[in-house]
Design a protein around this motif. Structure first.
Motif, PDB file in Angstrom:
ATOM      1  N   PHE A   1       0.734  -1.063   0.062  1.00  0.00           N
ATOM      2  CA  PHE A   1       0.040   0.031  -0.023  1.00  0.00           C
ATOM      3  C   PHE A   1       0.747   1.270  -0.018  1.00  0.00           C
ATOM      4  O   PHE A   1       1.754   1.450   0.768  1.00  0.00           O
ATOM      5  CB  PHE A   1      -0.864   0.162   1.240  1.00  0.00           C
TER       6      PHE A   1
ATOM      7  N   LYS B   1      -3.862  12.062   9.276  1.00  0.00           N
ATOM      8  CA  LYS B   1      -4.598  11.430   8.249  1.00  0.00           C
ATOM      9  C   LYS B   1      -3.704  10.838   7.352  1.00  0.00           C
ATOM     10  O   LYS B   1      -2.916  11.603   6.601  1.00  0.00           O
ATOM     11  CB  LYS B   1      -5.697  12.253   7.851  1.00  0.00           C
ATOM     12  N   LEU B   2      -3.801   9.633   7.263  1.00  0.00           N
ATOM     13  CA  LEU B   2      -3.165   9.106   6.021  1.00  0.00           C
ATOM     14  C   LEU B   2      -4.283   8.560   4.901  1.00  0.00           C
ATOM     15  O   LEU B   2      -5.047   8.052   5.339  1.00  0.00           O
ATOM     16  CB  LEU B   2      -2.477   7.643   6.342  1.00  0.00           C
TER      17      LEU B   2
ATOM     18  N   PHE C   1      -4.468   6.494   1.740  1.00  0.00           N
ATOM     19  CA  PHE C   1      -4.075   5.155   1.310  1.00  0.00           C
ATOM     20  C   PHE C   1      -4.707   4.982  -0.207  1.00  0.00           C
ATOM     21  O   PHE C   1      -5.787   5.230  -0.634  1.00  0.00           O
ATOM     22  CB  PHE C   1      -4.279   3.771   2.135  1.00  0.00           C
ATOM     23  N   GLY C   2      -3.473   4.120  -0.905  1.00  0.00           N
ATOM     24  CA  GLY C   2      -3.993   3.730  -2.086  1.00  0.00           C
ATOM     25  C   GLY C   2      -4.806   2.367  -1.925  1.00  0.00           C
ATOM     26  O   GLY C   2      -4.707   1.977  -1.002  1.00  0.00           O
ATOM     27  N   ALA C   3      -5.257   1.826  -3.440  1.00  0.00           N
ATOM     28  CA  ALA C   3      -6.052   0.679  -3.190  1.00  0.00           C
ATOM     29  C   ALA C   3      -5.158  -0.681  -2.894  1.00  0.00           C
ATOM     30  O   ALA C   3      -5.711  -1.611  -2.606  1.00  0.00           O
ATOM     31  CB  ALA C   3      -7.107   0.387  -4.521  1.00  0.00           C
ATOM     32  N   GLY C   4      -4.056  -0.551  -3.026  1.00  0.00           N
ATOM     33  CA  GLY C   4      -2.955  -1.706  -2.684  1.00  0.00           C
ATOM     34  C   GLY C   4      -2.792  -2.485  -3.852  1.00  0.00           C
ATOM     35  O   GLY C   4      -3.314  -2.299  -4.834  1.00  0.00           O
TER      36      GLY C   4
ATOM     37  N   TYR D   1      -9.170   2.357  10.946  1.00  0.00           N
ATOM     38  CA  TYR D   1      -9.511   2.489   9.462  1.00  0.00           C
ATOM     39  C   TYR D   1     -10.332   1.300   9.084  1.00  0.00           C
ATOM     40  O   TYR D   1     -10.490   0.436   9.452  1.00  0.00           O
ATOM     41  CB  TYR D   1      -8.156   2.240   8.876  1.00  0.00           C
TER      42      TYR D   1
ATOM     43  N   GLN E   1     -11.135  -1.026   5.730  1.00  0.00           N
ATOM     44  CA  GLN E   1     -10.700  -1.370   4.427  1.00  0.00           C
ATOM     45  C   GLN E   1     -11.988  -2.064   3.467  1.00  0.00           C
ATOM     46  O   GLN E   1     -12.389  -3.017   3.928  1.00  0.00           O
ATOM     47  CB  GLN E   1      -9.505  -2.250   4.491  1.00  0.00           C
TER      48      GLN E   1
ATOM     49  N   LYS F   1     -12.774  -3.142  -2.201  1.00  0.00           N
ATOM     50  CA  LYS F   1     -11.864  -2.772  -3.167  1.00  0.00           C
ATOM     51  C   LYS F   1     -10.378  -2.438  -2.663  1.00  0.00           C
ATOM     52  O   LYS F   1      -9.361  -1.951  -3.330  1.00  0.00           O
ATOM     53  CB  LYS F   1     -12.356  -1.473  -4.135  1.00  0.00           C
ATOM     54  N   LYS F   2     -10.264  -2.561  -1.211  1.00  0.00           N
ATOM     55  CA  LYS F   2      -8.951  -2.620  -0.468  1.00  0.00           C
ATOM     56  C   LYS F   2      -8.662  -1.270   0.153  1.00  0.00           C
ATOM     57  O   LYS F   2      -7.648  -0.919   0.041  1.00  0.00           O
ATOM     58  CB  LYS F   2      -7.916  -3.138  -1.222  1.00  0.00           C
ATOM     59  N   PHE F   3      -9.474  -0.299  -0.591  1.00  0.00           N
ATOM     60  CA  PHE F   3      -9.288   1.071  -0.110  1.00  0.00           C
ATOM     61  C   PHE F   3      -9.215   1.023   1.570  1.00  0.00           C
ATOM     62  O   PHE F   3     -10.289   1.048   2.131  1.00  0.00           O
ATOM     63  CB  PHE F   3     -10.201   2.001  -0.494  1.00  0.00           C
ATOM     64  N   LEU F   4      -8.286   2.010   2.058  1.00  0.00           N
ATOM     65  CA  LEU F   4      -8.111   1.942   3.521  1.00  0.00           C
ATOM     66  C   LEU F   4      -8.582   3.529   3.739  1.00  0.00           C
ATOM     67  O   LEU F   4      -7.874   4.248   3.062  1.00  0.00           O
ATOM     68  CB  LEU F   4      -6.587   1.984   3.981  1.00  0.00           C
TER      69      LEU F   4
ATOM     70  N   ILE G   1      -9.634   6.295   6.761  1.00  0.00           N
ATOM     71  CA  ILE G   1      -9.739   6.537   8.241  1.00  0.00           C
ATOM     72  C   ILE G   1     -11.257   6.727   8.547  1.00  0.00           C
ATOM     73  O   ILE G   1     -12.040   7.436   7.773  1.00  0.00           O
ATOM     74  CB  ILE G   1      -8.900   7.780   8.590  1.00  0.00           C
TER      75      ILE G   1
ATOM     76  N   PHE H   1      -9.027  -1.673  10.498  1.00  0.00           N
ATOM     77  CA  PHE H   1      -7.965  -1.553  11.475  1.00  0.00           C
ATOM     78  C   PHE H   1      -7.974  -0.807  12.207  1.00  0.00           C
ATOM     79  O   PHE H   1      -8.246   0.477  12.036  1.00  0.00           O
ATOM     80  CB  PHE H   1      -6.849  -1.497  10.149  1.00  0.00           C
TER      81      PHE H   1
END
Lengths: 114, 113
Positions: free
Chosen positions: A90, A101-102, A104-107, B35, B37, B40-43, B45, B90
């Motif tokens: 990720f 705040k982070l 994230f991309g989709a991984g 968080y 997820q 589509k695996k987007f994490l 907050i 998470f």
């Protein structure tokens, strides 16, 4: 708001092959950049991070990433992968002035075949 | 010696139920996060607490209520579960406002049927 895009959804490669995962972000200001890895059944771990200075960052387990500001990119590389590198990767960004705040991309799922 | 631990690891429940996910950290951090997820695996907050006080609430339905009994714990309670709540949740913790150095838990896979 900032966003992060990772170009590859799933990458399959053989041991000893080289790996490069793309990451682009959209934010015009100063950012901190990260790559996290999640091995099967484990928690997210920080691979490497960029705050400032040398745009080529070296992380754990032989990974490195290069920040190219003009391209808004932070691609992850490893010259020779091992089977144990099979994991989810990720990319993440946070705005330097707003460090709570982070985004994230989709991984990217990386599968390394022995 | 787990730094950030979540329980349960897997949770399967029916629509309409109320469930909680617990998170504990032994790092002495003041700030904790949840968080989500998605499929589509987007994490993304959801919440952040600093020293038991809410500092981030990212437009999460009010069916989700975080509870921080002390700064080492941030539990997530979900009322009237819906199918769309199925995801991996998470927990993370860090020093105050240092999410860039956060430690993450293993995640809780919630499946609503």
């Amino acid at each position: 708001a900032q966003s992060v895009s990772q170009h590859n959804h799933h990458v399959i490669l053989s041991e000893a092959a080289s790996l490069e995962l793309g990451c682009n972000y959209s934010y015009g200001g100063t950012v901190n950049l990260f790559w996290y890895v999640q091995y099967p059944g484990q928690h997210l771990q920080l691979l490497l991070k960029y705050f400032s200075g040398d745009p080529l960052v070296k992380g754990i387990k032989g990974f490195e990433a290069e920040f190219i500001k003009s391209k808004f990119s932070f691609n992850l590389r490893k010259p020779s992968v091992q089977w144990s590198d099979t994991a989810e990767y990720f990319c993440a960004v946070n705005v330097a002035l707003n460090d709570y705040k982070l985004s994230f991309g989709a991984g990217t799922t990386v599968t390394v075949r022995a | 010696d787990t730094a950030v631990s979540q329980t349960p690891k897997y949770l399967v429940t029916q629509m309409g139920n109320d469930k909680s996910i617990k998170c504990e950290q032994n790092l002495g951090h003041d700030t904790m996060y949840w968080y989500k997820q998605d499929s589509k695996k987007f994490l993304k907050i959801m919440f952040s607490y600093n020293n038991k006080e809410l500092i981030i609430n990212e437009t999460v339905p009010n069916r989700f209520s975080p509870k921080s009994p002390d700064k080492a714990h941030l539990n997530l309670h979900i009322n009237s579960l819906e199918l769309g709540d199925s995801a991996v949740y998470f927990c993370a913790s860090s020093q105050p406002y240092r999410v860039s150095e956060a430690f993450f838990g293993q995640g809780t896979r919630l499946t609503v049927v």
